[in-house]
Design an enzyme around this catalytic site. Structure first.
Site, PDB file in Angstrom:
ATOM      1  N   LYS A 184      50.744  38.436  41.541  1.00 36.11           N
ATOM      2  CA  LYS A 184      49.965  37.656  39.847  1.00 36.11           C
ATOM      3  C   LYS A 184      51.325  37.215  38.968  1.00 36.11           C
ATOM      4  O   LYS A 184      51.063  36.657  38.251  1.00 36.11           O
ATOM      5  CB  LYS A 184      48.810  38.593  38.783  1.00 36.11           C
ATOM      6  N   ARG A 222      43.092  39.482  56.376  1.00 29.04           N
ATOM      7  CA  ARG A 222      43.720  40.875  56.648  1.00 29.04           C
ATOM      8  C   ARG A 222      42.927  41.517  57.248  1.00 29.04           C
ATOM      9  O   ARG A 222      41.595  41.973  57.252  1.00 29.04           O
ATOM     10  CB  ARG A 222      43.660  41.804  55.433  1.00 29.04           C
ATOM     11  N   ASP A 273      39.371  48.158  52.033  1.00 31.32           N
ATOM     12  CA  ASP A 273      39.901  47.213  53.284  1.00 31.32           C
ATOM     13  C   ASP A 273      39.729  47.711  54.569  1.00 31.32           C
ATOM     14  O   ASP A 273      39.124  47.472  55.511  1.00 31.32           O
ATOM     15  CB  ASP A 273      40.707  46.546  53.204  1.00 31.32           C
ATOM     16  N   HIS A 322      33.949  29.661  18.928  1.00 32.59           N
ATOM     17  CA  HIS A 322      34.299  28.581  18.597  1.00 32.59           C
ATOM     18  C   HIS A 322      35.687  28.691  18.069  1.00 32.59           C
ATOM     19  O   HIS A 322      35.735  29.688  17.227  1.00 32.59           O
ATOM     20  CB  HIS A 322      33.554  27.617  17.786  1.00 32.59           C
TER      21      HIS A 322
END
Length: 461
Positions: A52, A268, A307, A438
């Site tokens: 990043k 991975r 992971d 806004h």
């Protein structure tokens, strides 16, 4: 030498491991955290954070080139890749330093070395000072993952590289072939194009980011074409050969591609080999450690997160799993994770973000759905930013929102609201009643829900 007994020994100091250690210590447990490299794991050292940082540098490069469009005089003189790496490494090192200090302040013993299971409650740690055995009431496996490759394809770190090599590459290649159009491949393609490289992506499935909503993938493909990023979809690589200038890649559809560099970004693989799973009797499937909804393995004294287990390979998923395990071991009653409710972001230009079900998945699960796509062309803040894209919302007929899918600059920051909408099972009418500030891009979220609620404001019927 032997270490004392701990309540919990965590094997791996990445997102899942350190989150488990921190929460367990907070709940009064004695914890040892074993790490063979730097704390923070792949995410902090070779993944989320450094990529990043590169993507931010790429964004600055593009903004400098395009400054004249908003009346700012600026000259783009090129990219100093050594300075980019220095910036990236400073971000990483300062974050690692902060994490290291936090972990030590919680009374967690950080044990440097490679950990291996020697039984259901013991870990042998091999470090610079020799071997040490740790015993624990419970062991948490969080060893993470490494880049995959294809059979017969050698990653040499020069012509053919993984994402790990790409993060350290000391040059900007003139041309790159990216093998894999998932998150990693798309992000690196975006970076290198911004840095001035000629980039081509090869993806075996029909679309880039094939796990995302198909309309989001098509939006990204349209944006990449406009940026000059090439791609070949629905075809596989049949061969790779070295050339004097780099590599030659043959595709199964007969196309031949030549480039200075080939990035292998096909996913991975879990780091499960060599950590003693067989010795401890831990069950695996295709290299992943098998767990239940509470991250429990088949061995009562061993859990696994991140992971290493077959759940979404996202740092924040590992983080949540680590906390879940710590709280379960701490006597609390955590809820299982709804993996559909985890936000997903690809930080390319444009960004792609989503949470919940895709249109296809919702229908496959038997939902009758309504959907609305609000084009960012109608959003003033997006016009100011010069971005294109959409916010698409999928909802059950007469029921809650099932999925939120976004494409455009900075939409990664918007998906947090989408996460709340999905996980709180909000009805479109309930979101439509909320007032969005806004001018912001968040108004696009409100507009999409207004349309789904049957009262479109700025959406053409």
């Amino acid at each position: 030498m032997d270490g004392g007994a701990y309540d919990i020994v965590v094997l791996g100091g990445g997102s899942g491991g350190y989150a488990c250690a921190l929460r367990a210590a907070e709940l009064g447990r004695s914890v040892a955290l074993v790490e063979r490299d730097a704390l923070g794991g792949t995410c902090l050292n070779r993944g989320c954070i450094p990529t990043k940082a590169l993507l931010h540098a790429a964004e600055v490069a593009d903004q400098t080139r395009e400054a004249a469009a908003v009346g700012v005089k600026a000259v783009f003189e090129g990219v100093d890749i050594a300075a980019v790496h220095a910036y990236k490494d400073k971000v990483v090192s300062s974050t690692v330093k902060g994490l290291t200090g936090l972990i030590k302040s919680r009374g967690i013993d950080v044990v440097a070395g490679t950990g291996t299971l020697t039984g259901p409650t013991t870990v042998r740690v091999t470090g610079a000072d020799g071997d040490r055995t740790l015993t624990a009431g419970h062991i948490v496996l969080a060893t993470g993952s490494e880049p995959r490759s294809l059979p017969g394809l050698t990653i040499d770190g020069e012509r053919v590289v993984s994402s790990d090599h790409a993060l350290r590459l000391g040059r900007i290649p003139a041309s790159v072939i990216v093998l894999g159009g998932g998150v990693i491949g798309v992000e690196f393609a975006s970076v290198w194009k911004s840095f001035g490289a000629d980039v081509t992506i090869v993806e075996a499935l029909p679309h880039l980011l094939p796990l995302e909503e198909e309309s989001s993938s098509k939006r990204l493909e349209r944006a990449f074409r406009k940026r000059g990023i090439g791609f070949h979809l629905g075809t596989k690589v049949s061969g790779v050969k070295p050339t004097p200038g780099g590599v030659s890649v043959a595709l199964e559809d007969g196309t031949a591609l030549d480039a200075e560099l080939l990035l292998v970004a096909i996913g991975r693989a879990p780091l499960s080999a060599g950590i003693g799973l067989e010795t401890a009797g831990v069950a695996t499937d295709r290299g992943f450690v098998t767990v239940d909804e509470f991250c429990r393995t088949n061995v009562p004294t061993i859990s696994a997160v991140g992971d290493l287990v077959p759940t979404p390979q996202l740092a924040h998923v590992g983080f949540a799993e680590g906390i879940l395990v710590a709280e379960r071991l701490g006597g609390l009653s955590p809820r299982p994770i709804d993996y559909d409710g985890v936000p997903r972001i690809t930080y390319s230009d444009p960004e792609v973000a989503s949470v919940g079900l895709t249109t296809r998945a919702a229908r496959e699960r038997g939902h009758e759905i309504n959907e609305v796509a609000y084009d960012l062309a109608g959003n003033p803040r997006s016009k100011i930013l010069g971005t294109q894209g959409e916010v698409k919302v999928v909802a059950a007929v007469d029921g809650p929102v099932l999925g939120v899918h976004m494409v455009g600059a900075r939409v990664g920051e918007l998906i947090a609201e989408g996460q709340l909408i999905y996980n709180w099972e909000a009805l479109p009418s309930e979101v439509a009643s909320l007032i969005h500030p806004h001018p912001t891009q968040s108004e696009a979220v409100g507009e999409a829900h207004l349309a789904l609620a049957g009262k479109p404001l700025h959406v053409h019927g």
